[in-house]
Design a protein around this motif. Structure first.
Motif, PDB file in Angstrom:
ATOM      1  N   THR A   1       7.664   9.975 -15.865  1.00  0.00           N
ATOM      2  CA  THR A   1       6.791  10.798 -15.022  1.00  0.00           C
ATOM      3  C   THR A   1       7.415  11.007 -13.652  1.00  0.00           C
ATOM      4  O   THR A   1       7.906  10.053 -13.022  1.00  0.00           O
ATOM      5  N   TYR A   2       7.376  12.238 -13.170  1.00  0.00           N
ATOM      6  CA  TYR A   2       7.880  12.561 -11.834  1.00  0.00           C
ATOM      7  C   TYR A   2       6.917  12.026 -10.775  1.00  0.00           C
ATOM      8  O   TYR A   2       5.702  12.232 -10.863  1.00  0.00           O
ATOM      9  N   ILE A   3       7.449  11.315  -9.775  1.00  0.00           N
ATOM     10  CA  ILE A   3       6.639  10.793  -8.677  1.00  0.00           C
ATOM     11  C   ILE A   3       6.796  11.738  -7.484  1.00  0.00           C
ATOM     12  O   ILE A   3       7.890  11.873  -6.928  1.00  0.00           O
ATOM     13  N   SER A   4       5.714  12.391  -7.113  1.00  0.00           N
ATOM     14  CA  SER A   4       5.782  13.340  -6.002  1.00  0.00           C
ATOM     15  C   SER A   4       5.888  12.614  -4.665  1.00  0.00           C
ATOM     16  O   SER A   4       5.485  11.451  -4.533  1.00  0.00           O
ATOM     17  N   ILE A   5       6.416  13.312  -3.678  1.00  0.00           N
ATOM     18  CA  ILE A   5       6.541  12.737  -2.338  1.00  0.00           C
ATOM     19  C   ILE A   5       5.164  12.413  -1.773  1.00  0.00           C
ATOM     20  O   ILE A   5       4.968  11.370  -1.133  1.00  0.00           O
ATOM     21  N   ALA A   6       4.201  13.282  -2.027  1.00  0.00           N
ATOM     22  CA  ALA A   6       2.850  13.068  -1.506  1.00  0.00           C
ATOM     23  C   ALA A   6       2.229  11.791  -2.069  1.00  0.00           C
ATOM     24  O   ALA A   6       1.606  11.012  -1.331  1.00  0.00           O
ATOM     25  N   LEU A   7       2.393  11.558  -3.368  1.00  0.00           N
ATOM     26  CA  LEU A   7       1.853  10.350  -3.991  1.00  0.00           C
ATOM     27  C   LEU A   7       2.552   9.116  -3.429  1.00  0.00           C
ATOM     28  O   LEU A   7       1.898   8.101  -3.132  1.00  0.00           O
TER      29      LEU A   7
ATOM     30  N   PHE B   1       2.458   4.432   0.159  1.00  0.00           N
ATOM     31  CA  PHE B   1       3.158   3.742   1.246  1.00  0.00           C
ATOM     32  C   PHE B   1       2.197   3.435   2.390  1.00  0.00           C
ATOM     33  O   PHE B   1       2.126   2.287   2.866  1.00  0.00           O
ATOM     34  N   PHE B   2       1.458   4.440   2.854  1.00  0.00           N
ATOM     35  CA  PHE B   2       0.561   4.224   3.994  1.00  0.00           C
ATOM     36  C   PHE B   2      -0.631   3.340   3.620  1.00  0.00           C
ATOM     37  O   PHE B   2      -1.123   2.564   4.450  1.00  0.00           O
TER      38      PHE B   2
ATOM     39  N   HIS C   1      -5.339   1.718  12.245  1.00  0.00           N
ATOM     40  CA  HIS C   1      -6.120   2.957  12.297  1.00  0.00           C
ATOM     41  C   HIS C   1      -5.220   4.166  12.005  1.00  0.00           C
ATOM     42  O   HIS C   1      -5.625   5.096  11.291  1.00  0.00           O
ATOM     43  N   SER C   2      -4.007   4.141  12.557  1.00  0.00           N
ATOM     44  CA  SER C   2      -3.069   5.241  12.338  1.00  0.00           C
ATOM     45  C   SER C   2      -2.633   5.317  10.877  1.00  0.00           C
ATOM     46  O   SER C   2      -2.619   6.400  10.275  1.00  0.00           O
ATOM     47  N   SER C   3      -2.280   4.180  10.293  1.00  0.00           N
ATOM     48  CA  SER C   3      -1.820   4.181   8.906  1.00  0.00           C
ATOM     49  C   SER C   3      -2.950   4.541   7.946  1.00  0.00           C
ATOM     50  O   SER C   3      -2.720   5.227   6.945  1.00  0.00           O
ATOM     51  N   SER C   4      -4.168   4.109   8.254  1.00  0.00           N
ATOM     52  CA  SER C   4      -5.313   4.465   7.412  1.00  0.00           C
ATOM     53  C   SER C   4      -5.570   5.963   7.451  1.00  0.00           C
ATOM     54  O   SER C   4      -5.861   6.590   6.423  1.00  0.00           O
ATOM     55  N   THR C   5      -5.454   6.548   8.638  1.00  0.00           N
ATOM     56  CA  THR C   5      -5.626   7.989   8.777  1.00  0.00           C
ATOM     57  C   THR C   5      -4.565   8.740   7.985  1.00  0.00           C
ATOM     58  O   THR C   5      -4.855   9.711   7.276  1.00  0.00           O
ATOM     59  N   LEU C   6      -3.317   8.279   8.083  1.00  0.00           N
ATOM     60  CA  LEU C   6      -2.222   8.924   7.360  1.00  0.00           C
ATOM     61  C   LEU C   6      -2.394   8.776   5.843  1.00  0.00           C
ATOM     62  O   LEU C   6      -2.028   9.683   5.086  1.00  0.00           O
TER      63      LEU C   6
ATOM     64  N   LEU D   1      -3.430  11.467   0.879  1.00  0.00           N
ATOM     65  CA  LEU D   1      -4.252  11.549  -0.338  1.00  0.00           C
ATOM     66  C   LEU D   1      -4.734  12.981  -0.540  1.00  0.00           C
ATOM     67  O   LEU D   1      -4.667  13.518  -1.656  1.00  0.00           O
ATOM     68  N   ILE D   2      -5.201  13.611   0.531  1.00  0.00           N
ATOM     69  CA  ILE D   2      -5.674  14.996   0.445  1.00  0.00           C
ATOM     70  C   ILE D   2      -4.531  15.933   0.028  1.00  0.00           C
ATOM     71  O   ILE D   2      -4.694  16.789  -0.844  1.00  0.00           O
TER      72      ILE D   2
END
Length: 288
Positions: free
Chosen positions: A150-156, A161-162, A205-210, A215-216
């Motif tokens: 399966t290809y792992i997208s950068i977004a996933l 990571f975050f 807080h920053s990493s949670s926001t990212l 995810l979106i």
């Protein structure tokens, strides 16, 4: 029982990440068996690294309110027994991965060397410690991708990571805020020397926001999104619940209850329920 407890079996829940790429494909039946065995052998390898980590952290664990009950710290298992046990598990996992695939073997080996570096040096270096924790999760994801083709997208990858970066920060915040851990504990002392509570709170807080943002992005750019109203509604609720989960994680970290992320969630009924809802609603939205 002591040889089972030293493996921290509850921590193996993290390895379920290996199945994520599989469940995002339409070839579940074709790759399930191979993915399951890779998950099993990787879990054995990881269990071996936990034994080695407990050997390295022997002195620190003896000065910890809960870790002092671990088999090595408490003296239930001798250091020589632990070395033989841990190395045997690691070698078994590596040999089995090599039999399956050289690519899988390289990923197993990468995880092994990375986690050993973390246990010996990396966890003492500011920012490197949390980054390495995130890399551990990413390696699991890429193992799953290779296992299911399966290809792992950068977004996933960025989302994971975050998210794991936030988990790593939550662990540090918990240790600093846990009054049961003595100030003389080497781990707590190292963290207070490297970080301030304000900087950790700002970072989480920053990493949670990212993680919410990525995810979106991942959901919007995923091939399975059909713009069906029912699907969009389900995935919108997933995003909201994930945001709530992030807030709960930060709050519990400040309360000093997230040093062990898995046990922290299991003990927190609200977080457990929110996580279950996220998984169920995502899968419903994915299937529609």
């Amino acid at each position: 029982m002591k040889y089972l407890l030293i493996l921290r079996p509850w921590q193996l829940v993290k390895n379920i990440i290996i199945f994520i790429p599989l469940f995002l494909t339409s070839q579940l039946g074709e790759y399930f068996n191979s993915t399951f065995f890779i998950f099993l052998y990787f879990s054995i390898l990881v269990s071996g690294t936990y034994v080695i980590n407990d050997l390295i952290d022997f002195k620190s664990d003896r000065n910890h309110p809960t870790k002092n009950k671990r088999p090595i710290a408490s003296g239930d298992i001798t250091k020589n027994q632990a070395i033989i046990y841990g190395v045997s598990l690691i070698l078994f996992g590596l040999i089995q991965s090599f039999i399956i695939s050289f690519d899988i073997f390289l990923l197993f080996l990468t995880y092994l060397f990375t986690t050993l570096y973390y246990s010996i040096y990396g966890k003492n270096i500011k920012f490197v410690d949390t980054t390495l924790i995130s890399i551990f999760f990413l390696i699991r994801l890429f193992i799953g991708g290779d296992a299911s083709n399966t290809y792992i997208s950068i977004a996933l990858a960025l989302f994971l990571f975050f998210t794991s970066f936030s988990i790593g920060l939550a662990k540090k915040i918990s240790i600093i805020n846990d009054s049961d851990i003595l100030e003389s504990n080497s781990t707590k002392k190292r963290l207070t020397d490297n970080y301030s509570s304000e900087s950790l709170n700002s970072l989480i807080h920053s990493s949670s926001t990212l993680s919410v943002v990525t995810l979106i992005i991942w959901l919007v750019t995923s091939n399975f999104l059909t713009l069906d109203s029912y699907q969009i509604f389900s995935l919108f609720i997933v995003i909201v619940l994930y945001y709530l989960f992030s807030i709960l994680l930060i709050d519990e970290a400040k309360n000093g209850t997230m040093e062990d992320f898995v046990l922290g969630i299991l003990k927190n009924k609200t977080m457990s329920l929110v996580l279950i809802l996220i998984i169920v609603l995502f899968y419903i939205g994915y299937l529609t």
